[in-house]
Scaffold this motif. Structure first.
Motif, PDB file in Angstrom:
ATOM      1  N   VAL A  94     -12.011 -15.791   7.444  1.00  0.00           N
ATOM      2  CA  VAL A  94     -11.416 -14.987   8.519  1.00  0.00           C
ATOM      3  C   VAL A  94     -10.511 -15.797   9.453  1.00  0.00           C
ATOM      4  CG1 VAL A  94     -13.268 -13.297   8.495  1.00  0.00           C
ATOM      5  CG2 VAL A  94     -13.454 -15.308   9.980  1.00  0.00           C
ATOM      6  N   ARG A  95     -10.332 -17.078   9.191  1.00  0.00           N
ATOM      7  CA  ARG A  95      -9.552 -17.929  10.091  1.00  0.00           C
ATOM      8  C   ARG A  95      -8.148 -18.256   9.584  1.00  0.00           C
ATOM      9  NH1 ARG A  95     -14.875 -19.880  10.640  1.00  0.00           N
ATOM     10  NH2 ARG A  95     -15.650 -19.557  12.752  1.00  0.00           N
ATOM     11  N   GLY A  96      -7.705 -17.551   8.566  1.00  0.00           N
ATOM     12  CA  GLY A  96      -6.343 -17.759   8.096  1.00  0.00           C
ATOM     13  C   GLY A  96      -6.172 -18.864   7.079  1.00  0.00           C
ATOM     14  N   GLU A  97      -7.244 -19.247   6.399  1.00  0.00           N
ATOM     15  CA  GLU A  97      -7.083 -20.228   5.326  1.00  0.00           C
ATOM     16  C   GLU A  97      -6.407 -19.550   4.139  1.00  0.00           C
ATOM     17  OE1 GLU A  97     -10.032 -23.824   4.761  1.00  0.00           O
ATOM     18  OE2 GLU A  97     -11.151 -21.940   4.939  1.00  0.00           O
ATOM     19  N   ILE A  98      -5.602 -20.312   3.439  1.00  0.00           N
ATOM     20  CA  ILE A  98      -4.871 -19.827   2.275  1.00  0.00           C
ATOM     21  C   ILE A  98      -5.527 -20.376   1.022  1.00  0.00           C
ATOM     22  CG2 ILE A  98      -2.688 -19.991   1.012  1.00  0.00           C
ATOM     23  CD1 ILE A  98      -1.311 -20.236   3.765  1.00  0.00           C
ATOM     24  N   LYS A  99      -5.865 -19.483   0.107  1.00  0.00           N
ATOM     25  CA  LYS A  99      -6.314 -19.919  -1.214  1.00  0.00           C
ATOM     26  C   LYS A  99      -5.065 -20.000  -2.074  1.00  0.00           C
ATOM     27  CE  LYS A  99      -9.462 -18.973  -4.982  1.00  0.00           C
ATOM     28  NZ  LYS A  99     -10.462 -18.065  -5.541  1.00  0.00           N
ATOM     29  N   ALA A 100      -4.834 -21.181  -2.683  1.00  0.00           N
ATOM     30  CA  ALA A 100      -3.612 -21.408  -3.443  1.00  0.00           C
ATOM     31  C   ALA A 100      -3.926 -22.019  -4.804  1.00  0.00           C
ATOM     32  CB  ALA A 100      -2.665 -22.313  -2.664  1.00  0.00           C
ATOM     33  N   ARG A 101      -3.009 -21.790  -5.744  1.00  0.00           N
ATOM     34  CA  ARG A 101      -3.081 -22.398  -7.066  1.00  0.00           C
ATOM     35  C   ARG A 101      -2.231 -23.665  -7.021  1.00  0.00           C
ATOM     36  NH1 ARG A 101       0.582 -21.213 -11.058  1.00  0.00           N
ATOM     37  NH2 ARG A 101       0.932 -19.198 -10.089  1.00  0.00           N
ATOM     38  N   VAL A 102      -2.812 -24.785  -7.380  1.00  0.00           N
ATOM     39  CA  VAL A 102      -2.102 -26.065  -7.376  1.00  0.00           C
ATOM     40  C   VAL A 102      -1.193 -26.138  -8.603  1.00  0.00           C
ATOM     41  CG1 VAL A 102      -2.383 -28.571  -7.485  1.00  0.00           C
ATOM     42  CG2 VAL A 102      -3.989 -27.194  -6.154  1.00  0.00           C
ATOM     43  N   PRO A 130      -2.355 -33.625  -7.244  1.00  0.00           N
ATOM     44  CA  PRO A 130      -3.070 -32.860  -6.226  1.00  0.00           C
ATOM     45  C   PRO A 130      -3.571 -33.704  -5.060  1.00  0.00           C
ATOM     46  CG  PRO A 130      -4.351 -32.983  -8.251  1.00  0.00           C
ATOM     47  CD  PRO A 130      -3.005 -33.562  -8.550  1.00  0.00           C
ATOM     48  N   GLU A 131      -3.694 -35.002  -5.250  1.00  0.00           N
ATOM     49  CA  GLU A 131      -4.134 -35.886  -4.171  1.00  0.00           C
ATOM     50  C   GLU A 131      -3.134 -35.914  -3.020  1.00  0.00           C
ATOM     51  OE1 GLU A 131      -1.884 -38.449  -7.161  1.00  0.00           O
ATOM     52  OE2 GLU A 131      -3.349 -36.841  -7.282  1.00  0.00           O
ATOM     53  N   ARG A 132      -1.907 -35.467  -3.267  1.00  0.00           N
ATOM     54  CA  ARG A 132      -0.867 -35.467  -2.239  1.00  0.00           C
ATOM     55  C   ARG A 132      -1.247 -34.599  -1.047  1.00  0.00           C
ATOM     56  NH1 ARG A 132       4.332 -34.626  -3.475  1.00  0.00           N
ATOM     57  NH2 ARG A 132       4.601 -34.523  -1.263  1.00  0.00           N
ATOM     58  N   PHE A 133      -2.115 -33.616  -1.251  1.00  0.00           N
ATOM     59  CA  PHE A 133      -2.508 -32.744  -0.140  1.00  0.00           C
ATOM     60  C   PHE A 133      -3.262 -33.510   0.945  1.00  0.00           C
ATOM     61  CE2 PHE A 133      -1.756 -29.622  -3.471  1.00  0.00           C
ATOM     62  CZ  PHE A 133      -1.000 -28.696  -2.788  1.00  0.00           C
ATOM     63  N   PHE A 181     -10.296 -28.844  -1.779  1.00  0.00           N
ATOM     64  CA  PHE A 181     -10.344 -28.226  -3.094  1.00  0.00           C
ATOM     65  C   PHE A 181     -11.538 -27.292  -3.162  1.00  0.00           C
ATOM     66  CE2 PHE A 181      -7.793 -31.976  -3.633  1.00  0.00           C
ATOM     67  CZ  PHE A 181      -6.706 -31.438  -4.312  1.00  0.00           C
ATOM     68  N   HIS A 182     -11.327 -26.153  -3.809  1.00  0.00           N
ATOM     69  CA  HIS A 182     -12.369 -25.137  -3.905  1.00  0.00           C
ATOM     70  C   HIS A 182     -12.251 -24.456  -5.262  1.00  0.00           C
ATOM     71  CE1 HIS A 182     -15.173 -22.063  -2.574  1.00  0.00           C
ATOM     72  NE2 HIS A 182     -14.319 -21.137  -2.985  1.00  0.00           N
ATOM     73  N   LYS A 183     -13.288 -24.589  -6.065  1.00  0.00           N
ATOM     74  CA  LYS A 183     -13.299 -24.029  -7.418  1.00  0.00           C
ATOM     75  C   LYS A 183     -12.057 -24.486  -8.175  1.00  0.00           C
ATOM     76  CE  LYS A 183     -16.404 -20.317  -6.294  1.00  0.00           C
ATOM     77  NZ  LYS A 183     -16.674 -18.910  -6.295  1.00  0.00           N
ATOM     78  N   ASN A 184     -11.219 -23.575  -8.654  1.00  0.00           N
ATOM     79  CA  ASN A 184     -10.036 -23.956  -9.437  1.00  0.00           C
ATOM     80  C   ASN A 184      -8.762 -24.004  -8.609  1.00  0.00           C
ATOM     81  OD1 ASN A 184     -11.507 -24.174 -11.800  1.00  0.00           O
ATOM     82  ND2 ASN A 184     -11.273 -22.018 -12.285  1.00  0.00           N
ATOM     83  N   GLY A 185      -8.886 -24.056  -7.304  1.00  0.00           N
ATOM     84  CA  GLY A 185      -7.693 -24.057  -6.460  1.00  0.00           C
ATOM     85  C   GLY A 185      -7.856 -24.961  -5.263  1.00  0.00           C
ATOM     86  N   ILE A 186      -7.081 -24.647  -4.237  1.00  0.00           N
ATOM     87  CA  ILE A 186      -7.128 -25.424  -3.006  1.00  0.00           C
ATOM     88  C   ILE A 186      -7.073 -24.459  -1.838  1.00  0.00           C
ATOM     89  CG2 ILE A 186      -4.615 -25.768  -2.861  1.00  0.00           C
ATOM     90  CD1 ILE A 186      -5.375 -28.695  -1.917  1.00  0.00           C
TER      91      ILE A 186
END
Length: 166
Positions: free
Chosen positions: A13-21, A26-29, A54-59
């Motif tokens: 609920v705080r505006g986090e974005i689930k994204a596909r890398v 990916p370490e650049r994040f 990182f969360h499951k198959n995304g970020i």
């Protein structure tokens, strides 16, 4: 600009974005401080990257100025991008896809086969889609067996295509 992720949906609920890398790094994040959200029409907005995990198959990304799931929804299918100047260094004879797209493809007989227009990533090796001026397509594996020389300055990729056997 170079895409490093694609916005999928909101998370929490705080505006986090689930994204596909979509970056090979990916370490650049962990070290990137600012990103751009790019719309399909090319417009973009700059945001501070407040956090990433990182969360499951995304970020999951928390960007400045995006604080609710409703705000995240506006950016669905947008690209998360960085300037080309912030790309990670590559090894010798490695190239970014954007560097290869548009190259003219010349075969072992010096015949122009068309332009490299798409790159499909596959587990074994990428496949290059080459389209000629008549719309005919040719797929070439991105392998040293077939790719003989890449000359970014001249805009040409030299390939050795397999010969048809009788």
């Amino acid at each position: 600009m170079v895409t490093i992720a694609t916005v999928l949906t909101s998370f929490g609920v705080r505006g986090e974005i689930k994204a596909r890398v979509v970056t090979d790094f990916p370490e650049r994040f962990k070290t990137t401080s600012e990103v751009y959200l790019e719309a399909p029409d090319g417009t973009s907005t700059k945001h501070k990257l407040e956090s990433s995990r990182f969360h499951k198959n995304g970020i999951l990304l928390k960007l400045s100025g995006i604080d609710t799931p409703e705000e995240v929804a506006k950016y669905r299918n947008w690209s998360v991008s960085v300037p080309q100047s912030e790309l990670m260094p590559l090894e010798e004879n490695e190239y970014w896809h954007f560097q290869l797209k548009g190259l003219r493809i010349v075969d072992q007989n010096q015949q122009d086969r068309g332009k490299l227009c798409e790159i499909y990533p596959y587990p074994g090796c990428d496949q290059y889609v080459v389209r000629d001026d008549f719309g005919h397509e040719l797929m070439i594996p991105a392998s040293q067996r077939f790719i003989k020389k890449i000359d970014l300055e001249s805009g040409i990729m030299h390939v050795d295509l397999p010969r048809e056997e009788d």
